[in-house]
Design an enzyme around this catalytic site. Structure first.
Site, PDB file in Angstrom:
ATOM      1  N   ASP A   1      -8.302   4.755 -50.473  1.00 42.28           N
ATOM      2  CA  ASP A   1      -9.338   4.067 -49.569  1.00 42.28           C
ATOM      3  C   ASP A   1      -8.922   3.194 -48.651  1.00 42.28           C
ATOM      4  O   ASP A   1      -8.291   1.968 -48.962  1.00 42.28           O
ATOM      5  CB  ASP A   1     -10.349   3.325 -50.784  1.00 42.28           C
TER       6      ASP A   1
ATOM      7  N   LYS B   1     -13.326   3.684 -43.023  1.00 46.70           N
ATOM      8  CA  LYS B   1     -14.367   3.266 -42.570  1.00 46.70           C
ATOM      9  C   LYS B   1     -14.672   2.548 -40.943  1.00 46.70           C
ATOM     10  O   LYS B   1     -13.659   2.215 -40.276  1.00 46.70           O
ATOM     11  CB  LYS B   1     -14.658   1.879 -43.309  1.00 46.70           C
TER      12      LYS B   1
ATOM     13  N   HIS C   1     -18.913   0.365 -42.425  1.00 45.36           N
ATOM     14  CA  HIS C   1     -18.394  -0.602 -43.312  1.00 45.36           C
ATOM     15  C   HIS C   1     -19.342  -1.736 -44.059  1.00 45.36           C
ATOM     16  O   HIS C   1     -19.233  -2.058 -45.059  1.00 45.36           O
ATOM     17  CB  HIS C   1     -17.114  -1.461 -42.556  1.00 45.36           C
TER      18      HIS C   1
HETATM   19  P1  NAD Z   1      -9.220  -5.338 -56.790  1.00 45.48           P
HETATM   20  O1  NAD Z   1     -10.506  -5.992 -57.716  1.00 45.48           O
HETATM   21  O2  NAD Z   1      -8.453  -4.264 -56.879  1.00 45.48           O
HETATM   22  O3  NAD Z   1      -8.117  -6.404 -57.153  1.00 45.48           O
HETATM   23  C1  NAD Z   1      -6.653  -6.568 -56.698  1.00 45.48           C
HETATM   24  C2  NAD Z   1      -5.863  -7.653 -57.307  1.00 45.48           C
HETATM   25  O4  NAD Z   1      -5.839  -7.602 -58.683  1.00 45.48           O
HETATM   26  C3  NAD Z   1      -4.432  -7.417 -56.711  1.00 45.48           C
HETATM   27  O5  NAD Z   1      -3.910  -8.006 -55.522  1.00 45.48           O
HETATM   28  C4  NAD Z   1      -3.718  -7.898 -57.982  1.00 45.48           C
HETATM   29  O6  NAD Z   1      -3.372  -9.169 -57.770  1.00 45.48           O
HETATM   30  C5  NAD Z   1      -4.371  -7.776 -59.093  1.00 45.48           C
HETATM   31  N1  NAD Z   1      -4.329  -6.591 -59.953  1.00 45.48           N
HETATM   32  C6  NAD Z   1      -4.390  -5.220 -59.831  1.00 45.48           C
HETATM   33  N2  NAD Z   1      -4.001  -4.539 -60.714  1.00 45.48           N
HETATM   34  C7  NAD Z   1      -3.670  -5.240 -61.651  1.00 45.48           C
HETATM   35  C8  NAD Z   1      -3.153  -5.300 -63.020  1.00 45.48           C
HETATM   36  N3  NAD Z   1      -3.122  -3.970 -63.582  1.00 45.48           N
HETATM   37  N4  NAD Z   1      -2.956  -6.313 -63.735  1.00 45.48           N
HETATM   38  C9  NAD Z   1      -3.101  -7.629 -63.302  1.00 45.48           C
HETATM   39  N5  NAD Z   1      -3.395  -7.738 -61.954  1.00 45.48           N
HETATM   40  C10 NAD Z   1      -3.830  -6.830 -61.216  1.00 45.48           C
HETATM   41  O7  NAD Z   1      -9.657  -5.992 -55.224  1.00 45.48           O
HETATM   42  P2  NAD Z   1      -9.540  -5.408 -53.860  1.00 45.48           P
HETATM   43  O8  NAD Z   1      -8.159  -4.951 -53.474  1.00 45.48           O
HETATM   44  O9  NAD Z   1     -10.337  -6.577 -53.093  1.00 45.48           O
HETATM   45  O10 NAD Z   1     -10.432  -4.108 -53.955  1.00 45.48           O
HETATM   46  C11 NAD Z   1      -9.835  -2.714 -54.441  1.00 45.48           C
HETATM   47  C12 NAD Z   1     -10.213  -1.939 -53.212  1.00 45.48           C
HETATM   48  O11 NAD Z   1     -11.684  -1.871 -52.549  1.00 45.48           O
HETATM   49  C13 NAD Z   1      -9.537  -2.557 -51.748  1.00 45.48           C
HETATM   50  O12 NAD Z   1      -8.092  -2.257 -51.672  1.00 45.48           O
HETATM   51  C14 NAD Z   1     -10.355  -1.728 -50.597  1.00 45.48           C
HETATM   52  O13 NAD Z   1      -9.804  -0.402 -50.615  1.00 45.48           O
HETATM   53  C15 NAD Z   1     -11.611  -1.582 -51.320  1.00 45.48           C
HETATM   54  N6  NAD Z   1     -12.405  -3.067 -50.535  1.00 45.48           N
HETATM   55  C16 NAD Z   1     -13.674  -2.590 -49.974  1.00 45.48           C
HETATM   56  C17 NAD Z   1     -14.421  -3.359 -49.303  1.00 45.48           C
HETATM   57  C18 NAD Z   1     -15.538  -3.231 -48.638  1.00 45.48           C
HETATM   58  O14 NAD Z   1     -15.736  -4.123 -47.713  1.00 45.48           O
HETATM   59  N7  NAD Z   1     -15.988  -2.089 -48.450  1.00 45.48           N
HETATM   60  C19 NAD Z   1     -14.079  -4.927 -49.587  1.00 45.48           C
HETATM   61  C20 NAD Z   1     -12.970  -5.139 -50.497  1.00 45.48           C
HETATM   62  C21 NAD Z   1     -12.236  -4.053 -51.022  1.00 45.48           C
END
Ligand code: NAD
Length: 275
Positions: free
Chosen positions: A46, A76, A108
Site C-alpha cells: 500500500d 492513491k 486519498h
Molecule cells: P501503523 O499503525 O502500521 O504503525 C506503524 C508503526 O508502529 C511503526 O512505525 C512502528 O513504530 C510500529 N510498529 C509496527 N509494527 C510493530 C510491531 N510488531 N511491534 C511494535 N511496534 C510496531 O501506522 P501507519 O504506518 O500510519 O499505517 C500503516 C499504513 O497505512 C501506512 O504505511 C499507509 O500505507 C497507510 N496509511 C494510509 C493513510 C491514508 O490517509 N489513507 C494514512 C496513514 C497511513
C-alpha cells in the site's frame, strides 16, 4: 508464513487481507523494506503518490521476480491532483513511477471544501472502464461523502481506507460499508504503536503467547478489515504477518470492543483541506 486470506471486493476482484504499508518510509529505505516484506511472503503493498516512494516500491517489485499476477499494489490520488483531467494525469504519473498499473487506485482524501471528489471519482470510473485499473476506491471518506458518490455516480467504491484501530473503531462507517458492500481498509492499524502498552491487550497477548501488535492485527482480520501495518524492522515485519495461527475468542473480541475511545493518531477528514 501461513496463507494470507483473500477478501472479495464488490467488483469481483480479490485483495489479500494483509499487506505492507510504506507511509513514512524514506525513499532510500523503501526498496529494502519492500524486498524484506516480499521475501517474508507479503504480496500486497500500500503506497500513495504523496509518500514519494512509488518508484522505489516499483523497483523492489521488479527485482523480486514475483509474477505480476501474484502481487497486489495500491496507490492513491493526492489532493492537489483532484479534478477530471488532473486525476487522469496523476494516475499516469503513478504508473510511470511504479512501472506497473496498480490493482487498486484510491482518492486519498475527500477534501470536501474543494468539492472536486465527485469529478475525481468520475475520472477513476473512466480509468476502470478503460481497463487501466481493476478496482477503484476511496480513503478517509465520511458517510456524507460516500452518500454523494452513491447518488451521483455509477460505481460503488470497492474500499474505503480509514484510520481504524481498537481506540478508533469507526462503528458507524463500518456499518455503512457493510450495508453498501464496501470493504473496510484500516490505516494505522496499530495506532502507530500507541496502543501497544494497553494492559487489556497485553493480557490477551500473554494468554496466546503472542505480542500486542499481533493481537491487534488479528482483531482486525477477525472483524473483516484489510490491514497493512508498516515497519522497517525485519523482525517486526515478520511478526506482523504471523497472525494466522491463532484466533481470538468471542470474550476477547468483546473486551477489545470496549477499548473504543474516539482517539485519532492522524488528521480528521474534515480537517484535511490542504493541498
Ligand atoms: P501503523 O499503525 O502500521 O504503525 C506503524 C508503526 O508502529 C511503526 O512505525 C512502528 O513504530 C510500529 N510498529 C509496527 N509494527 C510493530 C510491531 N510488531 N511491534 C511494535 N511496534 C510496531 O501506522 P501507519 O504506518 O500510519 O499505517 C500503516 C499504513 O497505512 C501506512 O504505511 C499507509 O500505507 C497507510 N496509511 C494510509 C493513510 C491514508 O490517509 N489513507 C494514512 C496513514 C497511513
Amino acid at each position: 508464513m501461513t496463507q494470507i486470506p483473500d477478501i472479495r471486493l464488490n467488483d469481483g476482484a480479490t485483495i489479500p487481507q494483509l499487506g505492507f504499508g510504506v507511509f513514512q518510509i524514506p525513499p532510500a529505505e523503501t526498496a529494502k523494506a519492500v524486498t524484506e516484506a516480499l521475501e517474508l511472503g507479503y504480496r500486497h503493498i500500500d503506497t500513495a503518490a504523496i509518500y514519494g516512494n512509488e518508484r522505489e516500491v516499483g523497483e523492489a517489485i521488479a527485482a523480486s521476480g514475483i509474477p505480476r499476477d501474484q502481487l497486489y499494489v495500491t496507490t492513491k490520488l493526492w489532493n492537489a491532483d483532484q479534478g477530471g483531467g488532473r486525476a487522469t494525469a496523476a494516475f499516469e504519473a503513478s504508473v510511470e513511477k511504479l512501472g506497473l498499473e496498480p490493482d487498486l487506485y484510491l482518492i486519498h482524501w475527500p477534501t470536501p471544501a474543494r468539492d472536486l471528489y465527485v469529478e475525481s471519482w468520475r475520472a477513476l470510473e473512466r480509468l476502470q472502464a478503460d481497463g487501466r485499473v481493476r478496482s477503484i476506491g476511496v480513503s478517509n471518506f465520511q458517510p456524507a461523502h460516500l452518500r454523494r458518490l452513491l447518488q451521483e455516480t455509477q460505481v460503488v467504491p470497492a474500499v474505503n481506507q480509514i484510520e481504524l484501530h481498537p481506540y478508533l473503531q469507526q462503528k458507524e462507517l463500518r456499518a455503512f460499508h457493510a450495508e453498501h458492500g464496501i470493504v473496510t481498509e484500516a490505516w494505522s492499524p496499530l495506532a502507530q504503536g500507541e496502543l501497544l502498552d494497553d494492559p487489556a491487550l497485553q493480557r490477551i497477548a500473554q494468554a496466546h503467547g503472542k505480542t500486542t501488535a499481533q493481537v491487534v492485527l488479528r482483531w482486525h482480520v477477525q472483524i473483516g478489515n484489510v490491514v497493512f501495518p508498516k515497519s522497517v524492522t525485519p523482525s517486526r515485519i515478520a511478526e506482523n504477518a504471523a497472525i494466522f495461527d491463532f484466533a481470538l475468542s468471542d470474550a476477547e473480541l468483546h473486551a477489545i470492543d470496549q477499548l473504543d475511545r474516539d482517539h485519532r493518531t492522524g488528521f480528521h477528514p474534515d480537517e484535511m483541506e490542504i493541498a
